[in-house]
Enzyme design. Structure first.
Site, PDB file in Angstrom:
ATOM      1  N   GLY A  49       0.845  -1.176   0.000  1.00  0.00           N
ATOM      2  CA  GLY A  49       0.000   0.000   0.000  1.00  0.00           C
ATOM      3  C   GLY A  49       0.880   1.224   0.000  1.00  0.00           C
ATOM      4  N   GLN A  54       2.944   9.994   1.401  1.00  0.00           N
ATOM      5  CA  GLN A  54       4.283   9.431   1.187  1.00  0.00           C
ATOM      6  C   GLN A  54       4.909   9.924  -0.121  1.00  0.00           C
ATOM      7  OE1 GLN A  54       2.782   5.221   2.207  1.00  0.00           O
ATOM      8  NE2 GLN A  54       4.971   5.122   2.621  1.00  0.00           N
ATOM      9  N   CYS A 103       7.619  -0.490   5.720  1.00  0.00           N
ATOM     10  CA  CYS A 103       7.027   0.692   5.103  1.00  0.00           C
ATOM     11  C   CYS A 103       7.980   1.233   4.047  1.00  0.00           C
ATOM     12  CB  CYS A 103       6.779   1.754   6.182  1.00  0.00           C
ATOM     13  SG  CYS A 103       6.020   3.265   5.553  1.00  0.00           S
ATOM     14  N   LEU A 104       7.432   1.647   2.916  1.00  0.00           N
ATOM     15  CA  LEU A 104       8.276   2.190   1.848  1.00  0.00           C
ATOM     16  C   LEU A 104       8.986   3.465   2.295  1.00  0.00           C
ATOM     17  CD1 LEU A 104       5.894   1.629  -1.203  1.00  0.00           C
ATOM     18  CD2 LEU A 104       7.876   0.257  -0.523  1.00  0.00           C
ATOM     19  N   HIS A 145      -2.327   0.345   8.820  1.00  0.00           N
ATOM     20  CA  HIS A 145      -1.009   0.939   8.536  1.00  0.00           C
ATOM     21  C   HIS A 145      -1.161   2.124   7.579  1.00  0.00           C
ATOM     22  CE1 HIS A 145       3.447   0.584   7.517  1.00  0.00           C
ATOM     23  NE2 HIS A 145       2.980   1.375   6.561  1.00  0.00           N
ATOM     24  N   GLU A 146      -1.916   1.922   6.502  1.00  0.00           N
ATOM     25  CA  GLU A 146      -2.055   2.999   5.504  1.00  0.00           C
ATOM     26  C   GLU A 146      -2.822   4.185   6.077  1.00  0.00           C
ATOM     27  OE1 GLU A 146      -0.167   2.987   3.018  1.00  0.00           O
ATOM     28  OE2 GLU A 146       0.371   0.911   3.339  1.00  0.00           O
ATOM     29  N   HIS A 149      -0.844   6.608   8.172  1.00  0.00           N
ATOM     30  CA  HIS A 149      -0.064   7.601   7.422  1.00  0.00           C
ATOM     31  C   HIS A 149      -0.831   8.918   7.277  1.00  0.00           C
ATOM     32  CE1 HIS A 149       3.570   5.590   6.140  1.00  0.00           C
ATOM     33  NE2 HIS A 149       2.915   4.545   5.673  1.00  0.00           N
TER      34      HIS A 149
END
Ligand code: NI
Length: 177
Positions: A49, A54, A103-104, A145-146, A149
């Site tokens: 995701g 981000q 996480c990216l 998680h998303e 953000h």
């Protein structure tokens, strides 16, 4: 196809609280292009995701997708491509699940996070249509998680036992399963 630059931990944008998108904004070509670019960027990076914040766009928009055999998350069950606009998560039970998250925006780090294992998520899809669904288990982790953000939170904020933080290589060697 456009790949967007991904903000990494330490950049202040990741700590902003994203603002809601209006239905009018969502319908613009610019916003629809951002959604397409987010999907391309997530897939290129093998993410499960990615949130608009981000890629330096602090609006309440994220995309989720887990395709079979994702190399970063081979243990995750598949999730079809889902575009979430202005999502709201409600916990539906006290059931919890602990998984190693990555996480990216936090390169090469994994850590155990405990989250709700049963949630409802309400959001608009990319066409502005309201959607509500119940999500359980590892998929519920991905949604939480998303959505974190969008409020400027990163998974590491939820890692209570920092002695278990690990690089990707050491996760595979010592922490998987
Ligand atoms: Ni993330």
């Amino acid at each position: 196809m456009a790949l967007l630059r991904i903000a990494e931990i330490g950049h202040p944008v990741l700590r902003e609280v994203a603002r809601a998108l209006t239905p009018e904004e969502l319908s613009t070509a610019r916003c629809q292009q951002l959604i397409d670019d987010l999907i391309d960027t997530m897939r290129d990076a093998d993410g499960a995701g990615i949130a608009a914040i981000q890629v330096y766009q602090p609006v309440r928009l994220c995309v989720i997708e887990v395709r079979p055999n994702n190399p970063r998350y081979p243990e995750k069950e598949p999730i079809p491509l889902t575009v979430l606009v202005n999502p709201v998560i409600t916990k539906l039970s006290d059931a919890q699940i602990t998984t190693y998250e990555g996480c990216l925006s936090v390169p090469n780090l994994r850590g155990p996070v405990t989250r709700s294992a049963h949630i409802r998520v309400a959001y608009l899809d990319r066409h502005g249509t309201p959607v509500e669904r119940e999500v359980r288990g590892i998929a519920a982790v991905t949604y939480q998680h998303e959505c974190d953000h969008l409020d400027g939170r990163l998974f590491i904020d939820n890692v209570t036992d920092t002695s278990r933080l690990t690089t990707w290589t050491n996760f595979q060697r010592h922490h998987r399963g």
